[in-house]
Write a protein that holds these residues in place. Structure first.
Motif, PDB file in Angstrom:
ATOM      1  N   GLY A   1       0.907 -11.745 -49.948  1.00 51.90           N
ATOM      2  CA  GLY A   1       0.907 -13.213 -49.905  1.00 51.90           C
ATOM      3  C   GLY A   1      -0.470 -13.835 -49.899  1.00 51.90           C
ATOM      4  N   THR A   2      -1.491 -13.013 -49.939  1.00 54.14           N
ATOM      5  CA  THR A   2      -2.870 -13.519 -49.982  1.00 54.14           C
ATOM      6  C   THR A   2      -3.727 -12.500 -50.706  1.00 54.14           C
ATOM      7  OG1 THR A   2      -4.695 -14.371 -48.630  1.00 54.14           O
ATOM      8  CG2 THR A   2      -3.522 -12.452 -47.778  1.00 54.14           C
ATOM      9  N   SER A   3      -4.920 -12.895 -51.137  1.00 48.65           N
ATOM     10  CA  SER A   3      -5.795 -11.977 -51.862  1.00 48.65           C
ATOM     11  C   SER A   3      -6.401 -10.961 -50.908  1.00 48.65           C
ATOM     12  CB  SER A   3      -6.917 -12.757 -52.550  1.00 48.65           C
ATOM     13  OG  SER A   3      -7.802 -13.285 -51.568  1.00 48.65           O
ATOM     14  N   PRO A   4      -6.874  -9.825 -51.409  1.00 52.30           N
ATOM     15  CA  PRO A   4      -7.522  -8.835 -50.544  1.00 52.30           C
ATOM     16  C   PRO A   4      -8.714  -9.420 -49.783  1.00 52.30           C
ATOM     17  CG  PRO A   4      -7.020  -7.862 -52.671  1.00 52.30           C
ATOM     18  CD  PRO A   4      -6.725  -9.322 -52.790  1.00 52.30           C
ATOM     19  N   ARG A   5      -9.521 -10.251 -50.460  1.00 54.55           N
ATOM     20  CA  ARG A   5     -10.697 -10.827 -49.800  1.00 54.55           C
ATOM     21  C   ARG A   5     -10.284 -11.775 -48.676  1.00 54.55           C
ATOM     22  NH1 ARG A   5     -15.642 -10.452 -51.251  1.00 54.55           N
ATOM     23  NH2 ARG A   5     -15.065  -9.788 -53.373  1.00 54.55           N
ATOM     24  N   ALA A   6      -9.306 -12.636 -48.951  1.00 56.74           N
ATOM     25  CA  ALA A   6      -8.857 -13.581 -47.926  1.00 56.74           C
ATOM     26  C   ALA A   6      -8.211 -12.831 -46.761  1.00 56.74           C
ATOM     27  CB  ALA A   6      -7.869 -14.573 -48.532  1.00 56.74           C
ATOM     28  N   PHE A   7      -7.513 -11.758 -47.064  1.00 51.23           N
ATOM     29  CA  PHE A   7      -6.901 -10.946 -46.016  1.00 51.23           C
ATOM     30  C   PHE A   7      -7.963 -10.340 -45.111  1.00 51.23           C
ATOM     31  CE2 PHE A   7      -3.450  -8.521 -44.181  1.00 51.23           C
ATOM     32  CZ  PHE A   7      -4.029  -7.328 -43.772  1.00 51.23           C
ATOM     33  N   ARG A   8      -9.042  -9.842 -45.732  1.00 45.65           N
ATOM     34  CA  ARG A   8     -10.122  -9.232 -44.956  1.00 45.65           C
ATOM     35  C   ARG A   8     -10.838 -10.274 -44.105  1.00 45.65           C
ATOM     36  NH1 ARG A   8     -14.236  -5.281 -47.882  1.00 45.65           N
ATOM     37  NH2 ARG A   8     -13.062  -3.672 -46.754  1.00 45.65           N
ATOM     38  N   ASP A   9     -11.006 -11.460 -44.628  1.00 45.87           N
ATOM     39  CA  ASP A   9     -11.767 -12.502 -43.917  1.00 45.87           C
ATOM     40  C   ASP A   9     -10.957 -13.166 -42.811  1.00 45.87           C
ATOM     41  OD1 ASP A   9     -13.465 -13.685 -46.945  1.00 45.87           O
ATOM     42  OD2 ASP A   9     -13.901 -12.008 -45.565  1.00 45.87           O
ATOM     43  N   SER A  10      -9.640 -13.039 -42.860  1.00 42.65           N
ATOM     44  CA  SER A  10      -8.812 -13.698 -41.855  1.00 42.65           C
ATOM     45  C   SER A  10      -8.839 -12.912 -40.554  1.00 42.65           C
ATOM     46  CB  SER A  10      -7.372 -13.824 -42.345  1.00 42.65           C
ATOM     47  OG  SER A  10      -6.782 -12.555 -42.497  1.00 42.65           O
ATOM     48  N   SER A  11      -8.587 -13.613 -39.434  1.00 45.31           N
ATOM     49  CA  SER A  11      -8.532 -12.958 -38.129  1.00 45.31           C
ATOM     50  C   SER A  11      -7.190 -13.275 -37.495  1.00 45.31           C
ATOM     51  CB  SER A  11      -9.659 -13.431 -37.214  1.00 45.31           C
ATOM     52  OG  SER A  11      -9.608 -14.831 -37.040  1.00 45.31           O
ATOM     53  N   ALA A  12      -6.589 -12.272 -36.913  1.00 44.43           N
ATOM     54  CA  ALA A  12      -5.273 -12.457 -36.304  1.00 44.43           C
ATOM     55  C   ALA A  12      -5.421 -12.949 -34.874  1.00 44.43           C
ATOM     56  CB  ALA A  12      -4.498 -11.139 -36.329  1.00 44.43           C
ATOM     57  N   THR A  13      -4.486 -13.805 -34.462  1.00 41.00           N
ATOM     58  CA  THR A  13      -4.491 -14.339 -33.102  1.00 41.00           C
ATOM     59  C   THR A  13      -3.147 -14.058 -32.464  1.00 41.00           C
ATOM     60  OG1 THR A  13      -5.986 -16.116 -33.770  1.00 41.00           O
ATOM     61  CG2 THR A  13      -4.788 -16.399 -31.710  1.00 41.00           C
ATOM     62  N   LEU A  14      -3.203 -13.564 -31.258  1.00 47.29           N
ATOM     63  CA  LEU A  14      -1.978 -13.271 -30.545  1.00 47.29           C
ATOM     64  C   LEU A  14      -1.524 -14.510 -29.796  1.00 47.29           C
ATOM     65  CD1 LEU A  14       0.119 -11.193 -29.556  1.00 47.29           C
ATOM     66  CD2 LEU A  14      -1.428 -10.718 -27.631  1.00 47.29           C
ATOM     67  N   VAL A  15      -0.290 -14.912 -30.037  1.00 49.85           N
ATOM     68  CA  VAL A  15       0.287 -16.081 -29.369  1.00 49.85           C
ATOM     69  C   VAL A  15       1.378 -15.600 -28.419  1.00 49.85           C
ATOM     70  CG1 VAL A  15       1.520 -18.254 -29.658  1.00 49.85           C
ATOM     71  CG2 VAL A  15      -0.202 -17.552 -31.351  1.00 49.85           C
ATOM     72  N   LEU A  16       1.239 -15.923 -27.132  1.00 46.23           N
ATOM     73  CA  LEU A  16       2.239 -15.533 -26.143  1.00 46.23           C
ATOM     74  C   LEU A  16       3.195 -16.700 -25.916  1.00 46.23           C
ATOM     75  CD1 LEU A  16      -0.083 -13.811 -23.531  1.00 46.23           C
ATOM     76  CD2 LEU A  16       1.258 -12.740 -25.363  1.00 46.23           C
ATOM     77  N   SER A  17       4.462 -16.378 -25.768  1.00 41.21           N
ATOM     78  CA  SER A  17       5.447 -17.443 -25.558  1.00 41.21           C
ATOM     79  C   SER A  17       6.559 -16.942 -24.662  1.00 41.21           C
ATOM     80  CB  SER A  17       6.029 -17.895 -26.908  1.00 41.21           C
ATOM     81  OG  SER A  17       7.055 -18.807 -26.724  1.00 41.21           O
ATOM     82  N   HIS A  18       7.142 -17.858 -23.912  1.00 45.38           N
ATOM     83  CA  HIS A  18       8.301 -17.535 -23.073  1.00 45.38           C
ATOM     84  C   HIS A  18       9.563 -18.182 -23.623  1.00 45.38           C
ATOM     85  CE1 HIS A  18       5.720 -15.792 -20.018  1.00 45.38           C
ATOM     86  NE2 HIS A  18       4.953 -16.890 -20.059  1.00 45.38           N
ATOM     87  N   THR A  19       9.443 -18.767 -24.784  1.00 45.39           N
ATOM     88  CA  THR A  19      10.561 -19.477 -25.380  1.00 45.39           C
ATOM     89  C   THR A  19      11.094 -18.724 -26.585  1.00 45.39           C
ATOM     90  OG1 THR A  19       9.610 -21.569 -24.693  1.00 45.39           O
ATOM     91  CG2 THR A  19      11.349 -21.655 -26.361  1.00 45.39           C
ATOM     92  N   LYS A  20      12.379 -18.507 -26.626  1.00 48.15           N
ATOM     93  CA  LYS A  20      13.003 -17.839 -27.741  1.00 48.15           C
ATOM     94  C   LYS A  20      13.129 -18.788 -28.905  1.00 48.15           C
ATOM     95  CE  LYS A  20      17.241 -15.388 -29.035  1.00 48.15           C
ATOM     96  NZ  LYS A  20      18.570 -14.930 -28.605  1.00 48.15           N
ATOM     97  N   ASN A  21      12.744 -18.285 -30.091  1.00 43.79           N
ATOM     98  CA  ASN A  21      12.875 -19.115 -31.292  1.00 43.79           C
ATOM     99  C   ASN A  21      14.343 -19.343 -31.608  1.00 43.79           C
ATOM    100  OD1 ASN A  21      10.122 -19.273 -31.660  1.00 43.79           O
ATOM    101  ND2 ASN A  21      10.071 -17.394 -32.916  1.00 43.79           N
TER     102      ASN A  21
END
Length: 302
Positions: free
Chosen positions: A281-301
């Motif tokens: 869903g994204t280019s290899p370069r954009a994938f490499r440059d992106s940073s993942a963030t962990l989101v904690l939640s107590h609410t069920k989607n």
């Protein structure tokens, strides 16, 4: 012939009308030879009622006789083969006027019944017909000739047993036109074989056609059974493996994208980038440059 002997010694018997190699040591859990032989029978010679511990195949070279199993008697002649199942009582008898001569091989192991199925035998179908007399008898003669207890002869007997069964399987599948439907392995094994091939060769410039050529089945058949077992097409599975490997390399190394493309089977970096974007869903370069963030939640989607 008596295969019920419990001695620890291997026995080899040879006379003008009878050869037999018995009580062989089990040397494989997959498929192993227990005993084998050949005999020119006397008129009316009868064996049984008797019970075997292994699968036993007799192949008739000449003459006639009868085989009785599960209450059913079948008349047999030259080039017929009959199967005795483990733990069943059987009787077989040479004809009074034209007594048969035959060779036999007894074997067992976790692949034994599978091999027999591919040759057209089953618990319900005990008799087959095979014209390859010279090839089949040569296998048994080679087993008998390798009766000295050496490591090399163990391998010879094992290989000749495999050739004996392979000859029957090949002839049965050719004469019954079963290759497309039955092939050489069960559906699960074919699909797993293809998946293993992908895992081992994704870094090469391989295609689905290459898989089919290597395994020996058509593309349409591989696609059908692969989807049934793995729920995706072979191409999508290959693409998924490549992109997973590429994603890991993009995240954990500073290697150039062109080099990563080559490491996952793409000679052209642009083709790789297009495939990566389509899958991820994204280019290899954009994938490499992106940073993942962990989101904690107590609410069920919802």
């Amino acid at each position: 012939m008596d295969s019920g002997h419990k001695d620890t010694e291997v026995k080899y018997t040879e006379s003008p009308k009878y050869q037999c190699l018995e009580f062989l040591r089990k040397n494989s859990v997959e498929l192993y030879l227990a005993y084998c032989g050949r005999e020119i029978c006397e008129a009316g010679h009868t064996y049984g009622p008797a019970v075997r511990q292994e699968y036993l195949l007799h192949y008739v070279i000449s003459g006639k006789g009868t085989f009785t199993a599960d209450g059913k008697t079948t008349e047999l002649g030259a080039h017929d083969a009959f199967l005795i199942m483990p733990e069943e009582t059987t009787v077989y008898r040479a004809d009074a006027k034209e007594p048969w001569s035959y060779v036999w091989a007894a074997f067992d192991g976790i692949r034994a019944y599978e091999c027999l199925e591919h040759a057209g035998f089953s618990a319900e179908q005990r008799v087959g017909h095979f014209e390859q007399e010279e090839a089949l008898t040569a296998c048994v003669d080679a087993m008998l000739a390798a009766h000295q207890l050496t490591y090399a002869n163990d391998l010879v007997r094992q290989s000749q047993l495999a050739l004996f069964l392979a000859g029957m399987i090949r002839e049965y599948q050719t004469s019954h036109n079963t290759r497309q439907q039955f092939n050489d392995y069960h559906r699960q094994e074919y699909a797993d074989y293809a998946a293993a091939y992908i895992e081992q060769n994704y870094h090469k410039d391989i295609s689905v056609n290459d898989m089919c050529s290597y395994i020996g089945i058509t593309r349409s058949y591989l696609t059908k059974i692969f989807k049934q077992v793995h729920h995706v097409s072979p191409y999508d599975y290959l693409l998924g493996v490549r992109m997973n490997k590429a994603s890991l390399l993009l995240q954990t190394t500073a290697l150039p994208i062109k080099q990563i493309a080559e490491m996952v089977g793409y000679k052209d970096a642009l083709v790789f980038s297009k495939a990566f974007k389509q899958k991820i869903g994204t280019s290899p370069r954009a994938f490499r440059d992106s940073s993942a963030t962990l989101v904690l939640s107590h609410t069920k989607n919802a």
